[in-house]
Design an enzyme around this catalytic site. Structure first.
Site, PDB file in Angstrom:
ATOM      1  N   GLU A  80      -3.718 -10.532  -0.082  1.00  0.00           N
ATOM      2  CA  GLU A  80      -4.590 -10.462   1.096  1.00  0.00           C
ATOM      3  C   GLU A  80      -5.987 -10.852   0.638  1.00  0.00           C
ATOM      4  O   GLU A  80      -6.447 -10.413  -0.414  1.00  0.00           O
ATOM      5  CB  GLU A  80      -4.645  -9.050   1.692  1.00  0.00           C
ATOM      6  CG  GLU A  80      -3.304  -8.583   2.235  1.00  0.00           C
ATOM      7  CD  GLU A  80      -3.309  -7.143   2.734  1.00  0.00           C
ATOM      8  OE1 GLU A  80      -4.387  -6.599   3.051  1.00  0.00           O
ATOM      9  OE2 GLU A  80      -2.216  -6.563   2.798  1.00  0.00           O
ATOM     10  N   GLU A 114       0.818  -1.211   0.000  1.00  0.00           N
ATOM     11  CA  GLU A 114       0.000   0.000   0.000  1.00  0.00           C
ATOM     12  C   GLU A 114       0.856   1.267   0.000  1.00  0.00           C
ATOM     13  O   GLU A 114       0.732   2.112   0.882  1.00  0.00           O
ATOM     14  CB  GLU A 114      -0.946  -0.002   1.212  1.00  0.00           C
ATOM     15  CG  GLU A 114      -2.041  -1.042   1.120  1.00  0.00           C
ATOM     16  CD  GLU A 114      -3.152  -0.675   0.128  1.00  0.00           C
ATOM     17  OE1 GLU A 114      -3.000   0.313  -0.624  1.00  0.00           O
ATOM     18  OE2 GLU A 114      -4.159  -1.405   0.104  1.00  0.00           O
TER      19      GLU A 114
HETATM   20  C1  IPT Z   1      -5.072  -3.710   3.588  1.00  0.00           C
HETATM   21  C2  IPT Z   1      -3.692  -3.559   4.128  1.00  0.00           C
HETATM   22  O1  IPT Z   1      -2.740  -3.913   3.177  1.00  0.00           O
HETATM   23  C3  IPT Z   1      -3.456  -4.343   5.357  1.00  0.00           C
HETATM   24  O2  IPT Z   1      -2.259  -3.913   5.943  1.00  0.00           O
HETATM   25  C4  IPT Z   1      -4.602  -4.205   6.296  1.00  0.00           C
HETATM   26  O3  IPT Z   1      -4.703  -2.865   6.673  1.00  0.00           O
HETATM   27  C5  IPT Z   1      -5.861  -4.601   5.630  1.00  0.00           C
HETATM   28  O4  IPT Z   1      -6.080  -3.810   4.517  1.00  0.00           O
HETATM   29  C6  IPT Z   1      -7.072  -4.421   6.502  1.00  0.00           C
HETATM   30  O5  IPT Z   1      -6.965  -4.959   7.759  1.00  0.00           O
HETATM   31  S1  IPT Z   1      -5.365  -2.270   2.638  1.00  0.00           S
HETATM   32  C7  IPT Z   1      -7.059  -2.048   2.376  1.00  0.00           C
HETATM   33  C8  IPT Z   1      -7.249  -0.722   1.708  1.00  0.00           C
HETATM   34  C9  IPT Z   1      -7.683  -3.083   1.551  1.00  0.00           C
END
Ligand code: IPT
Length: 963
Positions: free
Chosen positions: A479, A400
């Site tokens: 993720e 990010e």
């Molecule tokens: C995403 C992040 O990469 C991760 O660090 C964490 O914050 C997660 O979200 C949420 O818990 S970024 C998000 C804009 C999808």
């Protein structure tokens, strides 16, 4: 203080990045007690008294933010209010270290900027919190006593590059070491070990002042002497066993000069992208991964090897095979553990600038030349430190951080330095400088479009041509399945895609652990703190509690679901046989034993072992099953087949269940007819029906206990996903953009329903009530008809629930609640035949097996950091409470059975408590019998509940038999 806003990452006697090596050169750990003083500002007045601090540790007050910078966005400047710690200690330097070689002071992790002095001489300063820095302090040391001083600032220019979603916690939080680097020692070594056609190949790179250098690999009988740097060339080491996450064969190796020996462990493996597939040793890899932060409820980001090892063993036990080191390099030992236990690792650089998204990425360091040196320094330190680890199969530039030329430059640097591993960075949506296509939280629909040719589907942030380019690459979800609170749902849907589309390589759940900090409430009650609990000015609440494992190490039901969904053996039952498919990367099934069991209504009647010859990875075999003796209906017969570890491993004992499946072999059951309605007469409803006593139509005693109910309950304490607003509403059923389901439930008053009794009537041995249930200022209602009928010594209860027109949202549940006040005989446990042992919801039910279970009431709920819906066990057949009261369920006309929840708090109480310690004292056990529950989804950060599992208002009937 200008250096605090220096975009250059270091100045002074900072040495070049190199591998973190296990060396026999002498070193002194400087961990332990240091003198310490803390100033709230960047300057440290001499009036502040010295105290002491343990190194490694954090100082100051934790602050949790996700995307937000907890200081004005004014790069590269930070406020003068800048918690600053001064550290000092004396060290005795062995006299033989002086006069020969160099003395190097190493810091493995300091957040965020630190300046170093030795004997009052300034050595330099450095930033890059989760990266290693070494200073050459030779010239400043003297024999005998020396003083090392370090000043650590919480905020610095570097903070702009470290906006990861986690606690901000300054301090020297990793090891400090003073080492002697002898003349003629080994400065750096990289033994690139690859695998082709059964042979291992080594491509060594050795930085040494002293030659000859000898390489020994005893298990391969190798002893090689290189006389000079020019003679160090790649060679074939002969036949080896390859390294993989499943079979992590490591070969001990040693490199020696006359002055120093370093030891390494080699894993021979070849990483490769072929077309749109990511291969290791020629075979496609599927990542069943977790995003792993370094967090510990007491130690913070301070590494605890025993705890980390237990966590990694837990990952293996739950069928996790990969780790993304979100969002920075972990303590270097973690990678030794990953090599040894076996994980595919995406090693991520310490870089995130997420807060610039609030400015539409204006001024983003990722795209500003004045930050280029800092970005490049970060990736160099990342790759150099960990380059020897076979577990690392992909480098990641960070997380990010928008997109821009500095990221492209970082990628180019990695490509030049290490062509053997691909580069990942999710933010490169258009695929301009990375090798794999990566996304986060893409929905099932979108992920399907990526898996298929999908040439007409537009990919996020891509022109059609860029989208086409992305589709030529291997895809992974860096993720997905945001595991906040109760959830996530739909793990099975993502998993199914991986087996359908070879381009999809699985992904990494967000995330492995909750980041709770163990602290105490005003009255001394311990609890796990989240954002806002330390009085932070800006914070992001419990968004930091989104792990598959709770802060106290307890796996969530979500992790059990994950384990079941990704289990590496798939069972397909046929007539008299089962087909076993080995979905692993490279290991056959010779490490597994297979066993079976037959149960009648949950009681085992027979069991045994299955003889299964080893099944190669990717292959399957059909195995005959024993003849199953089938119980007479209405009893149920189930066959359970398990794959268990045949022998102890480094991560679980023999007998550990790796995979399991069940087959319903029951004789066909007749659907129970609803008893014929008697002739109802109006009555006052004060009567006794077998074990039940009623007062004016209201149940007051049951089997000798005081009771209230049944009352309609449509509300559940909103889960974090129910409170979420993310996702694309077009892809789910019923969500409204930007509005959570929980907000709609509150709007509609589901948490504050009131009842009006419409009628009470009786017949011989029977009672009927009709009520209208509705919320204040609402025209919508639910009519609830309750019919009690005595049948012998059993009481039959039928509750019909009929919504009026006009309900427009999904409902959390359709159920009834019984209250059992404690009196002198509290209900504190349950025994049941149904699904278990853990909770399950419509889109998370693979871990639930049919069987007979028992549990104390407190073990029936998961201790989510913020109280919320928990504990629903679907498919209940029979329940015995507190050893006496027995409730059997009767399937409805479509064969559906309700589930149950037994808890000490109402959903309304839970919904009001930000932390468990804020729940009111309980004097009642509550039993919920739910005809249906809404799914879980992952809308806290991802898609809402898939339409098939969304609960629409509908008429339902619950039938129970009570004894
Ligand atoms: C995403 C992040 O990469 C991760 O660090 C964490 O914050 C997660 O979200 C949420 O818990 S970024 C998000 C804009 C999808």
């Amino acid at each position: 203080m200008s250096y605090i806003s220096d975009q250059k990452p270091f100045r002074g006697a900072v040495r070049a990045a190199r591998s973190w090596l296990h060396s026999d050169a002498p070193s002194l750990s400087l961990n332990g007690s240091w003198q310490f003083r803390l100033s709230p500002r960047a300057d440290v007045p001499d009036t502040i008294e010295w105290d002491t601090i343990e190194v490694p540790s954090h100082f100051g007050t934790p602050i949790y933010t996700n995307v937000q910078y907890p200081f004005p966005i004014d790069p590269p400047f930070v406020p003068d209010e800048n918690p600053t710690g001064d550290y000092r200690r004396h060290i005795e330097v062995p006299p033989e270290w002086l006069g020969t070689g160099r003395v190097v002071l190493r810091f493995d992790g300091v957040e965020s900027l630190f300046k170093v002095w030795v004997n009052d001489q300034e050595i330099g300063y450095a930033s890059g919190s989760r990266l290693a820095h070494e200073f050459d302090v030779t010239a400043s040391l003297k024999a005998g006593d020396n003083v090392i001083a370090v000043r650590v600032h919480q905020w610095s220019a570097a903070s702009y590059l470290e906006d990861q979603d986690q606690w901000w916690r300054p301090g020297i939080f990793r090891d400090v070491t003073l080492r002697h680097s002898p003349d003629g020692g080994i400065e750096d070594a990289w033994l690139r070990a690859s695998f082709h056609d059964g042979h291992g190949f080594l491509e060594p790179e050795i930085v040494s002042e002293g030659f000859p250098v000898t390489l020994r690999i005893p298990a391969l009988g190798i002893e090689k002497v290189w006389e000079d740097a020019a003679s160090v060339v790649a060679f074939d080491v002969g036949e080896v066993r390859p390294w993989s996450a499943e079979l992590p064969f490591l070969y001990a190796a040693a490199l020696s000069t006359t002055a120093e020996t370093v030891s390494l462990r080699l894993g021979f493996r070849t990483v490769e992208i072929r077309g749109d597939q990511f291969l290791v040793n020629g075979r496609r890899v599927v990542f069943h991964g977790m995003n792993r932060h370094e967090t510990h409820p007491v130690r913070g980001r301070v590494f605890d090897e025993e705890h980390a090892r237990a966590d990694l063993a837990r990952m293996k036990q739950f069928n996790v095979n990969a780790i993304r080191t979100s969002h920075y390099p972990p303590h270097p030992r973690l990678l030794d553990l990953a090599d040894e236990l076996g994980f595919w690792v995406i090693l991520e650089c310490d870089l995130e600038t997420h807060g610039f998204s609030a400015l539409d990425w204006a001024g983003n360091p990722s795209d500003d030349p004045s930050w280029r040196a800092a970005c490049l320094d970060r990736i160099e330190r990342t790759v150099e430190r960990d380059k020897n680890h076979p577990s690392i199969v992909i480098w990641s530039l960070g997380n990010e951080a928008g997109t821009g030329s500095n990221l492209a430059a970082m990628s180019a640097w990695v490509h030049g330095r290490d062509p053997s591993r691909p580069v990942h960075y999710e933010g490169d949506h258009a695929g301009e400088y990375t090798d794999v296509y990566s996304r986060m939280y893409s929905s099932v629909l979108e992920t399907t479009a990526i898996g298929t040719d999908g040439s007409r589907a537009k990919l996020l942030g891509c022109t059609p041509a860029q989208g086409a380019r992305q589709r030529t690459k291997p895809f992974l979800l860096c993720e997905y399945a945001h595991a906040m609170g109760n959830g996530p749902g739909a793990l099975d849907q993502y998993e199914e895609l991986v087996h359908r589309f070879p381009r999809l390589h699985g992904g990494f759940v967000w995330e492995w652990r909750d980041h709770g900090i163990l602290t105490t409430a005003a009255d001394g009650t311990p609890y796990y703190a989240y954002g806002g609990d330390f009085g932070e000015v800006v914070h992001d609440g419990n968004f930091v509690m989104d792990g598959m494992v709770l802060s106290n190490d307890v796996p969530t039901p979500g992790l059990h679901e994950y384990k079941a969904v990704v289990q590496p053996i798939r069972f397909s039952f046929g007539a008299g046989s089962v087909e076993l498919a080995n979905l692993r990367h490279s290991a056959d099934t010779s490490d597994l034993a297979f066993r079976w069991q037959v149960t009648h209504d949950g009681e085992a009647t027979s069991s045994g072992d299955l003889t299964v010859a080893a099944i190669e990875a990717g292959a399957s075999a059909r195995v005959p099953l024993p003849a199953v003796d089938i119980a007479a209906a209405p009893a149920e017969t189930w066959l359970t087949v398990e794959a268990v570890l045949a022998e102890d491993t480094a991560w679980a004992p023999a007998g550990h269940v790796v995979a399991v499946a069940q087959l319903d072999c029951s004789a066909p059951r007749a659907v129970a007819a609803t008893p014929r309605e008697p002739r109802w007469e109006p009555g006052d409803g004060t009567l006794t029906l077998g074990p039940a006593a009623f007062d004016q139509g209201t149940l007051v005693r049951l089997a000798g206990r005081t009771v209230a109910g049944p009352r309609l309950e449509l509300f559940r304490a909103p889960t974090d996903n129910d409170e979420g607003t993310s996702g694309n509403p077009a892809e789910s059923d019923g969500s409204l953009a930007g509005v959570s389901n929980a907000a709609l439930w509150r709007r509609d008053g589901l948490d504050r329903l009131t009842t009006r009794v419409v009628s009470v009537s009786t017949a011989p041995g029977a009672l009927k009530t009709v009520s209208r249930v509705a919320a204040a200022h609402s025209g919508r209602s639910v009519v609830v008809e309750t019919v009690w009928t005595l049948a012998g010594d059993e009481l039959d209860l039928r509750v019909s629930i009929e919504p009026s027109r006009g309900w427009s949202t999904v409902w959390p549940r359709i159920g009834i609640r019984f209250d059992f006040p404690d009196g002198d005989n509290p209900i504190d446990s349950a025994e049941w035949f149904g699904t278990g042992p853990l909770e399950s919801y419509p889109d998370s039910r693979h871990a639930a097996l049919v069987g007979r279970f028992s549990a104390g009431i407190s073990d029936l709920s998961a201790d989510y950091a913020r109280p919320q819906e928990t504990g629903h066990r679907a498919g209940l057949r029979s329940l015995t409470l507190g050893g006496g009261l027995r409730i059997d369920t009767v399937p409805d006309t479509r064969g559906r059975r309700p589930g149950f929840t037994l808890t000490r708090h109402t959903p309304q109480e839970m919904a009001r408590a930000p932390h468990p310690y804020q729940l009111p004292p309980s004097t009642t056990s509550y039993l919920f019998i739910d005809a249906a529950q809404h799914g879980l989804g992952s809308r806290a950060c991802g898609p809402d509940v898939w339409p098939d599992f969304a609960l629409r208002p509908e008429a339902r009937t619950i039938r129970l038999r009570i004894r």
